[in-house]
Design a protein around this motif. Structure first.
Motif, PDB file in Angstrom:
ATOM      1  N   ILE A  14      60.056  12.065 -26.338  1.00 54.91           N
ATOM      2  CA  ILE A  14      61.149  11.429 -26.085  1.00 54.91           C
ATOM      3  C   ILE A  14      60.833  10.101 -25.625  1.00 54.91           C
ATOM      4  O   ILE A  14      61.124   8.747 -26.235  1.00 54.91           O
ATOM      5  CB  ILE A  14      62.444  11.956 -25.241  1.00 54.91           C
ATOM      6  CG1 ILE A  14      62.974  13.331 -25.763  1.00 54.91           C
ATOM      7  CG2 ILE A  14      63.537  11.079 -24.835  1.00 54.91           C
ATOM      8  CD1 ILE A  14      63.990  13.965 -24.828  1.00 54.91           C
ATOM      9  N   ARG A  15      59.915   9.984 -24.522  1.00 58.59           N
ATOM     10  CA  ARG A  15      59.434   8.657 -24.077  1.00 58.59           C
ATOM     11  C   ARG A  15      58.784   7.827 -25.131  1.00 58.59           C
ATOM     12  O   ARG A  15      58.908   6.623 -25.328  1.00 58.59           O
ATOM     13  CB  ARG A  15      58.464   8.960 -22.992  1.00 58.59           C
ATOM     14  CG  ARG A  15      59.178   9.153 -21.512  1.00 58.59           C
ATOM     15  CD  ARG A  15      58.219   9.127 -20.473  1.00 58.59           C
ATOM     16  NE  ARG A  15      58.683   9.803 -19.090  1.00 58.59           N
ATOM     17  CZ  ARG A  15      58.534  10.763 -18.598  1.00 58.59           C
ATOM     18  NH1 ARG A  15      57.846  11.586 -19.227  1.00 58.59           N
ATOM     19  NH2 ARG A  15      59.012  11.347 -17.459  1.00 58.59           N
ATOM     20  N   SER A  16      57.915   8.707 -26.022  1.00 58.59           N
ATOM     21  CA  SER A  16      57.302   7.789 -26.836  1.00 58.59           C
ATOM     22  C   SER A  16      58.173   7.419 -27.898  1.00 58.59           C
ATOM     23  O   SER A  16      58.099   6.309 -28.393  1.00 58.59           O
ATOM     24  CB  SER A  16      56.376   8.588 -27.624  1.00 58.59           C
ATOM     25  OG  SER A  16      55.677   8.366 -28.723  1.00 58.59           O
ATOM     26  N   ALA A  17      59.363   8.034 -28.256  1.00 63.43           N
ATOM     27  CA  ALA A  17      60.206   7.613 -29.155  1.00 63.43           C
ATOM     28  C   ALA A  17      61.087   6.449 -28.733  1.00 63.43           C
ATOM     29  O   ALA A  17      61.233   5.225 -29.671  1.00 63.43           O
ATOM     30  CB  ALA A  17      61.167   8.864 -29.581  1.00 63.43           C
ATOM     31  N   ILE A  18      61.629   6.403 -27.556  1.00 67.34           N
ATOM     32  CA  ILE A  18      62.509   5.447 -27.194  1.00 67.34           C
ATOM     33  C   ILE A  18      61.729   4.004 -26.742  1.00 67.34           C
ATOM     34  O   ILE A  18      62.060   3.048 -26.700  1.00 67.34           O
ATOM     35  CB  ILE A  18      63.443   5.651 -26.125  1.00 67.34           C
ATOM     36  CG1 ILE A  18      62.771   5.907 -24.644  1.00 67.34           C
ATOM     37  CG2 ILE A  18      64.102   6.859 -26.614  1.00 67.34           C
ATOM     38  CD1 ILE A  18      63.495   6.139 -23.608  1.00 67.34           C
ATOM     39  N   GLY A  19      60.263   4.350 -26.702  1.00 68.58           N
ATOM     40  CA  GLY A  19      59.462   3.245 -26.169  1.00 68.58           C
ATOM     41  C   GLY A  19      58.830   2.441 -27.236  1.00 68.58           C
ATOM     42  O   GLY A  19      58.177   1.532 -27.178  1.00 68.58           O
ATOM     43  N   GLY A  20      59.069   2.880 -28.639  1.00 68.67           N
ATOM     44  CA  GLY A  20      58.411   2.394 -29.748  1.00 68.67           C
ATOM     45  C   GLY A  20      59.356   1.252 -30.335  1.00 68.67           C
ATOM     46  O   GLY A  20      60.476   0.773 -29.796  1.00 68.67           O
ATOM     47  N   GLU A  21      58.632   0.581 -31.218  1.00 68.42           N
ATOM     48  CA  GLU A  21      59.408  -0.638 -32.018  1.00 68.42           C
ATOM     49  C   GLU A  21      60.149   0.072 -33.179  1.00 68.42           C
ATOM     50  O   GLU A  21      60.092   1.242 -33.584  1.00 68.42           O
ATOM     51  CB  GLU A  21      58.285  -1.493 -32.546  1.00 68.42           C
ATOM     52  CG  GLU A  21      57.288  -0.609 -33.647  1.00 68.42           C
ATOM     53  CD  GLU A  21      55.836  -1.192 -33.550  1.00 68.42           C
ATOM     54  OE1 GLU A  21      55.437  -1.223 -34.851  1.00 68.42           O
ATOM     55  OE2 GLU A  21      55.450  -1.958 -32.642  1.00 68.42           O
ATOM     56  N   PHE A  22      61.036  -0.694 -33.666  1.00 68.00           N
ATOM     57  CA  PHE A  22      61.702  -0.269 -34.994  1.00 68.00           C
ATOM     58  C   PHE A  22      62.148  -1.594 -35.807  1.00 68.00           C
ATOM     59  O   PHE A  22      61.974  -2.798 -35.275  1.00 68.00           O
ATOM     60  CB  PHE A  22      63.208   0.413 -34.436  1.00 68.00           C
ATOM     61  CG  PHE A  22      63.961  -0.357 -33.743  1.00 68.00           C
ATOM     62  CD1 PHE A  22      65.076  -0.960 -34.248  1.00 68.00           C
ATOM     63  CD2 PHE A  22      63.915  -0.424 -32.228  1.00 68.00           C
ATOM     64  CE1 PHE A  22      65.992  -1.719 -33.618  1.00 68.00           C
ATOM     65  CE2 PHE A  22      64.853  -1.405 -31.562  1.00 68.00           C
ATOM     66  CZ  PHE A  22      65.886  -1.823 -32.408  1.00 68.00           C
ATOM     67  N   VAL A  23      62.441  -1.110 -37.247  1.00 70.00           N
ATOM     68  CA  VAL A  23      62.402  -2.185 -38.126  1.00 70.00           C
ATOM     69  C   VAL A  23      63.999  -2.340 -38.300  1.00 70.00           C
ATOM     70  O   VAL A  23      64.804  -1.344 -38.519  1.00 70.00           O
ATOM     71  CB  VAL A  23      62.005  -1.865 -39.374  1.00 70.00           C
ATOM     72  CG1 VAL A  23      62.261  -2.831 -40.524  1.00 70.00           C
ATOM     73  CG2 VAL A  23      60.417  -1.852 -39.118  1.00 70.00           C
ATOM     74  N   VAL A  24      64.484  -3.534 -38.532  1.00 68.60           N
ATOM     75  CA  VAL A  24      65.986  -3.765 -38.733  1.00 68.60           C
ATOM     76  C   VAL A  24      66.017  -4.760 -40.043  1.00 68.60           C
ATOM     77  O   VAL A  24      65.087  -5.531 -40.291  1.00 68.60           O
ATOM     78  CB  VAL A  24      66.730  -4.508 -37.858  1.00 68.60           C
ATOM     79  CG1 VAL A  24      66.950  -3.507 -36.737  1.00 68.60           C
ATOM     80  CG2 VAL A  24      65.891  -5.553 -37.247  1.00 68.60           C
TER      81      VAL A  24
END
Length: 256
Positions: free
Chosen positions: A196-206
């Motif tokens: 979870i920590r890894s998931a929410i701390g990452g970048e994302f594309v819009v």
């Protein structure tokens, strides 16, 4: 005299057709407001409409799409949340962004949703929402078993629950607050705190969608895309010469 009366309906019909054509063409002004300038900052290069900032005046972009440059790093604020712009692909209309506040961990002092304005952005196809429910009692029936304590958020005896997918009402589970963050589908393991920590701390594309079609019409006419903040519609700036389509007057306003 009778022939004149017969011609009038034809003239009205032609005027109506011209009016419809004007509505389909974005407003084209006879002067250039600097919208030929592109945003450049660090590794973010050649970004134009619908964004504004730095060398691009505010008339060149949507009011909510301001890019700014600090120490060769680009930033954008979406729904009062500040993001670091890591990459921009104007041909694909995408930004790769990250929120630095995630480094505070899973128990931030201020909970801020990262939901997007659907009129401006959509998530990339590989992303979905992860909802964190805060201030939840330990003895509730929750659809998934991912939970952890969050004492630093002021809820020392209560749990934080995780949910991946469509939105759920936090009040249905007696939770006080919730926070929504976009995460990669491949990173989801709602029962694994490390993941979870890894998931929410990452970048994302819009992907930005605001004014794309109107801007394409403007560019085909030889103009530079901008935005009328008063009428809330795409604007076309023609530079020193009129646009090739000859449109130099304001077209009728289209309700936003």
């Amino acid at each position: 005299m009778a022939s004149m009366y017969n011609i009038n309906p034809i003239l009205h019909f032609l005027q109506f057709i011209i009016l419809l054509k004007l509505i389909q063409i974005p407003l084209c002004l006879s002067t250039n407001e600097g919208c030929e300038n592109l945003f450049n900052c660090g590794n973010i290069k050649q970004i134009g409409f619908p964004f504004w900032g730095e060398d691009r005046p505010k008339e060149c972009g949507h009011p909510l799409l301001n890019l700014n440059c600090t120490n060769n790093t680009s930033y954008i604020t979406i729904n009062e949340v500040k993001y670091n712009v890591l990459e921009a692909k104007p041909d694909e209309h995408t930004l790769r962004i990250t929120k630095e506040d995630y480094l505070q961990g899973l128990c931030p002092t201020k909970l801020v949703n990262t939901t997007l304005d659907p009129d401006l952005f959509v998530y990339g196809p590989d992303y979905n929402n992860l909802t964190l429910f805060y201030g939840c009692p330990p003895s509730i029936t929750f659809p998934l078993n991912g939970r952890f304590l969050c004492p630093s958020n002021g809820y020392s005896d209560e749990f934080v629950y995780t949910w991946f997918g469509y939105n759920l009402d936090p009040q249905a589970f007696s939770c006080r607050e919730s926070m929504v963050v976009p995460v990669l589908n491949s990173l989801i393991a709602v029962g694994d705190l490390t993941r979870i920590r890894s998931a929410i701390g990452g970048e994302f594309v819009v992907r930005w969608i605001a004014g794309i079609q109107d801007c394409e019409k403007c560019q085909k006419s030889g103009g530079f895309c901008g935005y009328n903040w008063t009428s809330r519609q795409t604007t076309c700036y023609c530079g020193d010469q009129p646009c090739s389509n000859g449109q130099s007057q304001k077209s009728p306003s289209v309700p936003h």
